[in-house]
Design an enzyme around this catalytic site. Structure first.
Site, PDB file in Angstrom:
ATOM      1  N   ASN A   9       0.869  -1.174   0.000  1.00  0.00           N
ATOM      2  CA  ASN A   9       0.000   0.000   0.000  1.00  0.00           C
ATOM      3  C   ASN A   9       0.908   1.227   0.000  1.00  0.00           C
ATOM      4  O   ASN A   9       1.483   1.574   1.024  1.00  0.00           O
ATOM      5  CB  ASN A   9      -0.894  -0.034   1.249  1.00  0.00           C
ATOM      6  CG  ASN A   9      -1.753   1.208   1.377  1.00  0.00           C
ATOM      7  OD1 ASN A   9      -1.816   2.025   0.457  1.00  0.00           O
ATOM      8  ND2 ASN A   9      -2.415   1.352   2.517  1.00  0.00           N
ATOM      9  N   LYS A  11       0.058   4.225  -0.369  1.00  0.00           N
ATOM     10  CA  LYS A  11      -0.623   5.409   0.207  1.00  0.00           C
ATOM     11  C   LYS A  11      -0.398   6.628  -0.691  1.00  0.00           C
ATOM     12  O   LYS A  11      -0.408   6.489  -1.919  1.00  0.00           O
ATOM     13  CB  LYS A  11      -0.145   5.642   1.642  1.00  0.00           C
ATOM     14  CG  LYS A  11      -0.259   4.369   2.483  1.00  0.00           C
ATOM     15  CD  LYS A  11      -0.133   4.605   3.961  1.00  0.00           C
ATOM     16  CE  LYS A  11      -0.246   3.273   4.688  1.00  0.00           C
ATOM     17  NZ  LYS A  11      -0.364   3.403   6.125  1.00  0.00           N
ATOM     18  N   HIS A  98      -9.856   1.459   4.428  1.00  0.00           N
ATOM     19  CA  HIS A  98      -8.607   1.604   5.189  1.00  0.00           C
ATOM     20  C   HIS A  98      -8.837   2.580   6.344  1.00  0.00           C
ATOM     21  O   HIS A  98      -9.582   3.564   6.205  1.00  0.00           O
ATOM     22  CB  HIS A  98      -7.483   2.102   4.273  1.00  0.00           C
ATOM     23  CG  HIS A  98      -6.138   2.023   4.922  1.00  0.00           C
ATOM     24  ND1 HIS A  98      -5.717   2.970   5.838  1.00  0.00           N
ATOM     25  CD2 HIS A  98      -5.154   1.114   4.829  1.00  0.00           C
ATOM     26  CE1 HIS A  98      -4.507   2.635   6.265  1.00  0.00           C
ATOM     27  NE2 HIS A  98      -4.141   1.513   5.668  1.00  0.00           N
ATOM     28  N   GLU A 100      -7.194   4.933   7.473  1.00  0.00           N
ATOM     29  CA  GLU A 100      -6.891   6.342   7.186  1.00  0.00           C
ATOM     30  C   GLU A 100      -8.055   7.008   6.460  1.00  0.00           C
ATOM     31  O   GLU A 100      -8.294   8.204   6.633  1.00  0.00           O
ATOM     32  CB  GLU A 100      -5.575   6.440   6.396  1.00  0.00           C
ATOM     33  CG  GLU A 100      -4.384   6.154   7.308  1.00  0.00           C
ATOM     34  CD  GLU A 100      -3.181   5.545   6.627  1.00  0.00           C
ATOM     35  OE1 GLU A 100      -3.114   5.519   5.389  1.00  0.00           O
ATOM     36  OE2 GLU A 100      -2.289   5.053   7.365  1.00  0.00           O
ATOM     37  N   GLU A 170      -6.060  -4.847  10.495  1.00  0.00           N
ATOM     38  CA  GLU A 170      -5.026  -3.840  10.737  1.00  0.00           C
ATOM     39  C   GLU A 170      -5.343  -3.079  12.027  1.00  0.00           C
ATOM     40  O   GLU A 170      -6.143  -2.129  12.004  1.00  0.00           O
ATOM     41  CB  GLU A 170      -4.976  -2.842   9.581  1.00  0.00           C
ATOM     42  CG  GLU A 170      -4.637  -3.451   8.240  1.00  0.00           C
ATOM     43  CD  GLU A 170      -3.995  -2.422   7.309  1.00  0.00           C
ATOM     44  OE1 GLU A 170      -2.836  -2.614   6.960  1.00  0.00           O
ATOM     45  OE2 GLU A 170      -4.648  -1.426   6.991  1.00  0.00           O
ATOM     46  N   GLY A 176       2.029   2.205  10.874  1.00  0.00           N
ATOM     47  CA  GLY A 176       3.065   3.227  10.774  1.00  0.00           C
ATOM     48  C   GLY A 176       3.840   3.467  12.055  1.00  0.00           C
ATOM     49  O   GLY A 176       4.634   4.401  12.131  1.00  0.00           O
ATOM     50  N   SER A 216       2.827  -2.258  10.471  1.00  0.00           N
ATOM     51  CA  SER A 216       4.252  -2.328  10.800  1.00  0.00           C
ATOM     52  C   SER A 216       4.890  -3.679  10.485  1.00  0.00           C
ATOM     53  O   SER A 216       5.764  -4.145  11.218  1.00  0.00           O
ATOM     54  CB  SER A 216       4.476  -1.926  12.258  1.00  0.00           C
ATOM     55  OG  SER A 216       4.136  -0.555  12.433  1.00  0.00           O
TER      56      SER A 216
HETATM   57  P1  PGA Z   1       2.458   0.213   7.746  1.00  0.00           P
HETATM   58  O1  PGA Z   1       1.038   0.474   7.017  1.00  0.00           O
HETATM   59  O2  PGA Z   1       2.991  -1.080   7.176  1.00  0.00           O
HETATM   60  O3  PGA Z   1       3.293   1.403   7.368  1.00  0.00           O
HETATM   61  O4  PGA Z   1       2.193   0.105   9.197  1.00  0.00           O
HETATM   62  C1  PGA Z   1       0.133  -0.569   6.797  1.00  0.00           C
HETATM   63  C2  PGA Z   1      -1.149  -0.039   6.210  1.00  0.00           C
HETATM   64  O5  PGA Z   1      -1.561   1.078   6.532  1.00  0.00           O
HETATM   65  O6  PGA Z   1      -1.794  -0.737   5.413  1.00  0.00           O
END
Ligand code: PGA
Length: 252
Positions: A9, A11, A98, A100, A170, A176, A216
């Site tokens: 992803n 983003k 997601h 976000e 998630e 993150g 992560s």
């Molecule tokens: P990350 O993001 O691996 O940077 O924690 C995962 C995601 O948001 O899908």
């Protein structure tokens, strides 16, 4: 053979130039190297980078996904993008819900369910993201939060044998953060998710659904997640932004 999904992803982390350079780097690497047959690698760039990246990776086994979609396929919806447009561009997967987007675009579980229906209708594979916040976890409400997200998004979806859907667990608070959850903990949560899916659809369909973990994931913890019996893949943000970091994840 059940597939293992390794999903990047990207983003909104890259400029168009950076995204194309990264896709080129992956194209180079995949020309010279292969990975285990059971792995399905998927890259989800920004909408605006989909066309060049589909072209750059057309000779590789990497599939392309979008990071969002609109719930209607056509009409007066300024700024929205339909699932059938994504299919025409060459996408095969779409991330839906997601955390976000739930946070910054205030997406609701109901809307997310409508998006999943639109994605399936277009013949694409939705990747439904669910996850509890830190407050929900601390307050003992993790399971209830996950059940609510699953039920409101999926209970009206009629899946047939031909449809495919992935669920990405998630935990919002580890995304993150550099600190993933305990893989055994994620494994147990995946069991619970599969049990809940069994309330919506027949076992023959539910057993084929990939339940993946995100938050992560990196080259150091990938094995710990992938060796769990109920974890069918990973959704990777930060560690998917360079070949050096992502290649060891694909080849865990
Ligand atoms: P990350 O993001 O691996 O940077 O924690 C995962 C995601 O948001 O899908």
């Amino acid at each position: 053979m059940k597939k293992k999904y390794i999903i990047a992803n990207w983003k909104m982390e890259l400029t168009p130039q950076q995204a194309q350079q990264l896709a080129q780097d992956f194209a180079q690497v995949t020309k010279k190297n292969t990975w285990a047959e059971d792995r399905q690698v998927i890259i989800c760039p920004s909408f605006t980078d989909i066309i060049p990246i589909v072209a750059l990776l057309s000779h590789s086994q990497i599939e392309i996904g979008a990071q969002d979609v609109f719930w209607s396929d056509y009409g007066a919806y300024t700024g929205s993008i339909s699932a059938s447009s994504l299919r025409h561009l060459g996408c095969t997967y779409v991330i839906v819900g997601h955390s976000e987007r739930r946070k910054y675009q205030h997406e609701t579980d109901r809307e997310i369910g409508q998006k999943i229906a639109a994605v399936l209708q277009a013949g694409l594979v939705p990747i439904l993201c669910i996850g509890e916040t830190f407050a929900e976890r601390q307050g003992g409400g993790k399971e209830a939060a996950l059940m609510k997200q699953l039920t409101e998004a999926l209970s009206d979806i009629h899946l047939t044998d031909k449809d495919n859907i992935l669920v990405a667990y998630e935990p919002v608070w580890v995304i993150g953060s550099g600190q993933a959850v305990n893989p055994q903990d994620a494994n147990q949560t995946h069991q619970l998710i599969r049990r809940t899916l069994g309330e919506f659809w027949p076992t023959s369909i539910v057993n084929k659904i990939g339940i993946i973990y995100g938050g992560s994931v990196n080259h150091l913890n990938i094995k710990d997640f992938m060796y769990q019996p109920n974890i069918d893949g990973v959704l990777v943000g930060g560690a998917s932004l360079s070949v050096d970091k992502f290649w060891p994840i694909i080849n865990y």
